[in-house]
Write a protein that holds these residues in place. Structure first.
Motif, PDB file in Angstrom:
ATOM      1  N   UNK B 214       0.834  -1.209   0.000  1.00 49.94           N
ATOM      2  CA  UNK B 214       0.000   0.000   0.000  1.00 49.94           C
ATOM      3  C   UNK B 214       0.867   1.257   0.000  1.00 49.94           C
ATOM      4  N   UNK B 215       1.929   1.231   0.806  1.00 48.14           N
ATOM      5  CA  UNK B 215       2.792   2.412   0.935  1.00 48.14           C
ATOM      6  C   UNK B 215       3.499   2.732  -0.371  1.00 48.14           C
ATOM      7  N   UNK B 216       3.886   1.712  -1.122  1.00 46.69           N
ATOM      8  CA  UNK B 216       4.671   1.947  -2.335  1.00 46.69           C
ATOM      9  C   UNK B 216       3.789   2.134  -3.576  1.00 46.69           C
ATOM     10  N   UNK B 217       2.503   1.854  -3.447  1.00 47.63           N
ATOM     11  CA  UNK B 217       1.593   1.982  -4.589  1.00 47.63           C
ATOM     12  C   UNK B 217       1.663   3.352  -5.278  1.00 47.63           C
ATOM     13  N   UNK B 218       1.632   4.470  -4.539  1.00 42.21           N
ATOM     14  CA  UNK B 218       1.702   5.772  -5.232  1.00 42.21           C
ATOM     15  C   UNK B 218       2.980   5.924  -6.055  1.00 42.21           C
ATOM     16  N   UNK B 219       4.090   5.354  -5.575  1.00 44.27           N
ATOM     17  CA  UNK B 219       5.337   5.443  -6.340  1.00 44.27           C
ATOM     18  C   UNK B 219       5.241   4.601  -7.618  1.00 44.27           C
ATOM     19  N   UNK B 220       4.572   3.475  -7.538  1.00 39.48           N
ATOM     20  CA  UNK B 220       4.407   2.619  -8.715  1.00 39.48           C
ATOM     21  C   UNK B 220       3.504   3.297  -9.752  1.00 39.48           C
ATOM     22  N   UNK B 221       2.480   4.023  -9.257  1.00 37.62           N
ATOM     23  CA  UNK B 221       1.603   4.768 -10.170  1.00 37.62           C
ATOM     24  C   UNK B 221       2.407   5.859 -10.878  1.00 37.62           C
ATOM     25  N   UNK B 222       3.132   6.613 -10.061  1.00 35.82           N
ATOM     26  CA  UNK B 222       3.929   7.720 -10.610  1.00 35.82           C
ATOM     27  C   UNK B 222       4.937   7.206 -11.629  1.00 35.82           C
ATOM     28  N   UNK B 223       5.591   6.102 -11.308  1.00 36.18           N
ATOM     29  CA  UNK B 223       6.602   5.527 -12.194  1.00 36.18           C
ATOM     30  C   UNK B 223       5.975   5.092 -13.513  1.00 36.18           C
TER      31      UNK B 223
END
Lengths: 54, 384, 212
Positions: B214-223
């Motif tokens: 959950x914590x890393x999801x926004x970074x994966x979206x951005x990437x």
């Protein structure tokens, strides 16, 4: 903007608003040109860093 | 060269149609061989050509000329210079000259909480120094190593970009952009916890695995966000760990953030291409749930069942076994292509790609002839 | 007194807490080497359950990896009470990922399952040259040599390794098994191996058949 910045919450990634807070001397000066360039390199670094882990 | 320009326009239209669920005038076909293969095909040294990129223009020219394809057959994210400059341990060149990913651990189990609190902070402060030796040491040295690596990488990408532009102008390929990202669970596994590590974490600390995803999801979206969401292109997502998990672990730990990632990208108006590695046949109902017109390139599985269950909603690709190109006769290889066309093309939503990439060229083997024959066959005969 | 059946089932269930509690309690009783051997055997039987559940698609590769880790931990805890006891080895195997290839997860799963089953496993690591294989075979005189690879270039390397073993006059003294994505009947013949597998549990059965 690549998107998702508002949820980054990291000392190593600054949104333009955060950057401006640290550099108030830029307030009002050709903001669009400066903002988009500063943000471009913040995002370029993000992409480079993440690609090291993909 | 008007010929090339109109070819590009035609191919771009084919892909625009395909990605939006319309049926293009014919089945698009993509060469599955890679830059590594192309270098060997040109008879050049693999190591030297990955360092001295000026060697690559004639390599690509010959490659594009000899193998029929609608998309540019290039792209390598594993150019060695920046990896060398950073003291990479997770991506290294083997004795054979191929860049590979040995099993490494970037994040220790006891560091989960630190990661969950701020993934990007943890990446900069803990994970990268553990995986890349040059991130350690005197601040001045670290800064210089990073500057050199970024410059090298940027130069390499720019140079490869100029070759690509030339090839597009000469051969009229489709001009598509791409972004790369991963499912949060795969990101946690690949370079951070490792295959072995995450396998234990799933049993020992499933709550932490879930929270980390959950914590890393926004970074994966951005990437995974394209420079311009409305451009012709796609987010490429290779799928790794799911086939190695029990169903209940997949449902609880892999699926939720994976689904959110695809949905968020789709909401932004982007096309997503999943490389469905290994065997996802037990998860087909899950895949069905993803946003309409998700491209799914399969490695293994039953193409008939996939077409039946997913073919009305999603864009199917893959399945063509590259190993057949090594062991089969030309006729057998072409027959296999026809077999898959017959199963997957009717009704549309099909893109001819192989089950995986071809990186190695056997000097005296049949692959070159077989591959040429198959690509030619699909290019000429691929109708819906 | 430790309940060996419960232990076997706990290993089969991959119940780490129960296993470690039982083993720690057992070691604290200062048991005899003979009793410790029985515990090792009970764990091996538990690993056989794991292998079965894998074949039935109730467990997956991630579970095999976890099982390997649990077993290593257990053997570590038992080492102090096993010392001095001649542990029954069913045979020895030299394994490695072949030259040019850096992938080792499958090899590691096989290695830990083989150890669990009582083999002495000599793991040469990744990107292993023909000469390294030959040197190790000369040194430890194993019954079996296992070669692993994921890339298709591994096939070439495997061929060279078998040739090197042959040239060293050692081919007849070992059985050779190959494992990994690109291996099949054809490549097995080409390479000159005795058997092939894409499934660690199946590969282990083959090896057990060879040493029986």
């Amino acid at each position: 903007m690549l998107g998702g910045e508002e949820t980054m919450d990291s000392k190593y990634y600054l949104t333009w608003e955060e950057y401006l807070t640290e550099h108030p001397e830029l307030e009002g000066k050709s903001t669009q040109a400066i903002a988009s360039k500063i943000q471009k390199y913040e995002d370029a670094m993000f992409t480079f860093i993440m690609d090291l882990l993909l | 060269m008007t010929d090339a320009v109109s070819l590009t326009n035609e191919r771009n239209q084919m892909f625009r149609d395909l990605f939006s669920g319309k049926t293009p005038k014919r089945v698009p076909v993509s060469n599955p061989a890679t830059q590594d293969f192309a270098i060997q095909y040109a008879g050049l040294d693999l190591v030297e050509s990955q360092w001295d990129l000026t060697k690559l223009e004639p390599v690509y020219d010959k490659f594009c000329q000899d193998f029929k394809t609608d998309t540019y057959p290039g792209g390598s994210i594993r150019i060695p210079s920046h990896y060398q400059l950073l003291g990479s341990t997770p991506i290294i060149m083997s004795s054979s000259g191929f860049m590979q990913h040995p099993e490494v651990v970037g994040l220790l189990a006891e560091e989960y909480d630190q990661f969950i609190a701020s993934p990007y902070d943890c990446i900069i402060e803990t994970i990268l120094p553990r995986l890349y030796t040059e991130f350690n040491g005197q601040p001045g040295k670290v800064a210089m190593a990073l500057a050199k690596a970024m410059r090298a990488h940027s130069d390499d990408m720019a140079y490869l970009g100029t070759i690509r532009a030339k090839m597009n102008a000469k051969y009229g390929f489709a001009t598509m952009g791409a972004a790369l990202t991963e499912a949060p669970f795969d990101f946690m596994a690949d370079f951070l916890r490792s295959f072995k590590g995450i396998s234990g974490d799933v049993r020992r600390y499933p709550d932490k695995v879930s929270a980390a995803c959950e914590a890393v999801l926004p970074l994966m979206v951005k990437k995974g966000t394209l420079p311009n969401p409305s451009m012709l292109g796609y987010t490429f997502i290779p799928l790794h760990m799911a086939p190695y998990l029990r169903d209940k672990d997949f449902a609880a730990l892999y699926w939720p953030t994976f689904k959110k990632l695809i949905e968020t990208l789709a909401e932004m108006g982007q096309t997503v291409q999943l490389f469905v590695e290994n065997d996802w046949m037990r998860y087909l109902d899950y895949l069905y749930e993803l946003p309409e017109n998700t491209i799914m390139r399969f490695e293994y599985g039953d193409p008939k069942l996939v077409k039946e269950k997913l073919g009305n909603k999603h864009i199917i690709s893959g399945f063509y076994p590259i190993t057949l190109l090594q062991t089969g006769t030309k006729q057998q290889c072409v027959d296999k292509a026809k077999e898959l066309l017959d199963i997957l093309a009717p009704g549309g939503r099909y893109w001819w790609q192989a089950d995986k990439s071809i990186i190695n060229l056997e000097a005296n083997g049949p692959v070159v002839e077989n591959l040429k024959a198959v690509l030619e066959y699909v290019y000429e005969n691929g109708v819906y | 007194m430790i309940d060996l059946q419960v232990l076997t089932q706990a290993v089969g269930d991959l119940d780490e807490k129960t296993i470690l509690t039982m083993i720690n309690d057992f070691v604290a009783t200062n048991p005899s080497g003979e009793d410790a051997q029985k515990v090792v055997f009970a764990c091996q039987q538990g690993m056989a359950i794991v292998g079965d559940l894998f074949e039935k698609n109730e467990y997956y590769v991630g579970d095999l990896i976890f099982a390997g880790e649990l077993l290593s931990k257990t053997i570590e805890l038992l080492k102090p009470v096993l010392s001095g006891v001649a542990t029954q080895k069913v045979g020895s195997i030299v394994i490695g990922t072949v030259q040019g290839d850096l992938h080792d997860i499958g090899k590691n799963i096989f290695g830990s399952m083989a150890e669990a089953a009582g083999f002495d496993v000599y793991d040469l690591g990744i990107d292993v040259s023909p000469s390294a294989f030959v040197e190790k075979v000369k040194e430890v005189e194993p019954q079996i040599v296992g070669m692993s690879g994921v890339l298709t270039l591994a096939i070439d390397s495997m061929k060279k390794i078998v040739e090197a073993i042959n040239e060293a006059g050692l081919r007849d003294s070992v059985k050779i098994i190959i494992g990994g994505n690109p291996v099949n009947e054809d490549s097995c013949k080409q390479i000159g191996a005795d058997s092939f597998t894409t499934n660690a549990a199946e590969g282990l059965k083959t090896c057990q058949g060879w040493v029986n």
